[in-house]
Design an enzyme around this catalytic site. Structure first.
Site, mmCIF file in Angstrom:
data_model
loop_
_atom_site.group_PDB
_atom_site.id
_atom_site.type_symbol
_atom_site.label_atom_id
_atom_site.label_comp_id
_atom_site.label_asym_id
_atom_site.label_seq_id
_atom_site.Cartn_x
_atom_site.Cartn_y
_atom_site.Cartn_z
ATOM 1 N NE ARG A 1 -91.713 -33.033 -12.021
ATOM 2 C CZ ARG A 1 -92.422 -34.035 -12.538
ATOM 3 N NH1 ARG A 1 -92.332 -34.326 -13.819
ATOM 4 N NH2 ARG A 1 -93.251 -34.730 -11.777
ATOM 5 C CD GLU B 1 -94.123 -28.124 -16.895
ATOM 6 O OE1 GLU B 1 -95.105 -28.671 -16.370
ATOM 7 O OE2 GLU B 1 -93.121 -28.742 -17.288
ATOM 8 C CG HIS C 1 -95.571 -31.966 -17.821
ATOM 9 N ND1 HIS C 1 -95.027 -31.360 -16.720
ATOM 10 C CD2 HIS C 1 -95.519 -33.296 -17.557
ATOM 11 C CE1 HIS C 1 -94.671 -32.279 -15.825
ATOM 12 N NE2 HIS C 1 -94.960 -33.469 -16.331
#
Ligand code: NAP
Ligand code: 8YV
Length: 315
Positions: free
Chosen positions: A234, A263, A281
């Site tokens: 993360r 993000e 991602h």
């Protein structure tokens, strides 16, 4: 007369075929189309007993406490740092996720980033396309063989990365909160100690408050000017400002990053650097894996509504 379908709040869009499958089976209330949480909670979605969410999305704070009939949150993803677990626990709400089915794809991407940044593949591709090869040979790069890969978070994905890295002739070490009795790899009690012993530091721990900025300026300094950082965990695990600084001043050699703190925004300062590889991602984002994740997320909901045990409840 048709049977009433169970009601599910969907927090954000889900890729095909999962979004369609969810809508085929349940009456879906689309949270992302509401003006705000308050307006949504005042409508029929506020009375639903279930939420379907995604691993890369944070559920608005007001939602779990504000849904009086909520009983289950089913997450499309293994990481549940976007779910307020304390609020769910306080209400006795079941939380489920999608472990195992995505492990191989995420490990594949971790190793891909490691190879891409070591061998400078993105830069090499640009080198050919821009005609620079006609003028000079490409520079020599770094070989993973014989180097040490330090894994922060040696769980399901971390172990899958370790097995792949061994096939590339790498040595493995790791940091978890505790030593794993059944694992022979050297254990380091802190991320900084692991970084100091590693040529590559690869992150596969959960996100959330407990791991926030676990990789800070000190850890990056310990990794050193020949060290590489790979993050498939993360964005919150890394102090991004410190990382940008370290990359700009070559205090570490490079980074392969699939995840970011804010993000879908990645720090613009990274775009100018040739010692980073950036992906949006996508570690679990193959059709096969995302379909399996979606099926598991829906199966957990189905089981709950049919009075059966869910398959993958978060402890
Ligand atoms: P897992 O099997 O639970 O492994 C997590 C590992 O992290 C465990 O070994 C755990 O060991 C360690 N850990 C937990 N808290 C820690 C802390 N505070 N400090 C250091 N180590 C800690 O989970 P997984 O299935 O491998 O997934 C790991 C994570 O990968 C997910 O939570 C998610 O954030 C990320 N992920 C990212 C993508 C992507 O698309 N990029 C896809 C899937 C997953 P201890 O409990 O002993 O500390
Ligand atoms: C996905 C993830 O990107 O599983 C996780 O924790 O971060 C990823 O698999 C996500 O769940 C889909 O939104």
């Amino acid at each position: 007369m048709s049977e009433a379908r169970a009601e599910v709040v969907q927090i954000a869009p889900m890729p095909s075929p999962t979004g369609e499958r969810l809508a085929e089976r349940f009456t879906v209330h689309r949270y992302w189309e509401a003006a705000n949480a308050e307006a949504f909670l005042a409508g029929p979605g506020g009375q639903a007993p279930a939420i379907a969410t995604l691993g890369n999305v944070t559920i608005e704070k007001a939602l779990i406490p504000g849904m009086p009939k909520l009983r289950i949150v089913s997450c499309y993803g293994v990481g549940v740092d976007g779910v307020d677990l304390a609020a769910a626990k306080a209400k006795g709400v079941i939380v489920t996720n999608t472990p195992d089915v995505l492990t191989d794809c995420v490990a594949d991407l971790g190793i891909s980033l490691l190879l891409m940044i070591s061998r400078r593949l993105v830069e090499a591709d640009r080198y050919v396309r821009s005609g620079q090869w006609l003028k000079a040979e490409f520079k020599l790069t770094a070989a993973p063989r014989g180097k040490t890969l330090g894994i922060v978070g040696l769980g399901r994905i971390g172990l899958a990365v370790a097995r792949r890295a061994e096939a590339f002739g790498m040595k493995i070490a790791y940091h978890n909160r505790g030593k794993r009795a059944e694992v022979a790899y050297p254990y380091y009690a802190t991320a900084a100690a692991l970084a100091a012993a590693s040529d590559y530091l690869l992150l596969t721990c959960p996100g959330g408050a407990a791991t926030r900025h676990l990789v800070d300026a000190k850890v990056l300094e310990a990794l050193g000017p020949k060290g590489y950082l790979i993050n498939v965990a993360r964005g919150s695990v890394v102090d991004e400002a410190a990382l940008v600084e370290a990359l700009q001043h070559r205090r570490i050699a490079g980074a392969g990053l699939d995840v970011f703190a804010d993000e879908p925004r990645a720090p613009a300062a990274l775009f100018a650097l040739d010692n980073v590889v950036l992906t949006p991602h996508i570690a679990s984002a193959t059709l096969e894996t995302r379909t399996a994740m979606g099926d598991l997320m829906i199966e957990n909901l189905r089981r709950y509504f049919d009075g059966e045990q869910v398959l993958t409840r978060v402890a």
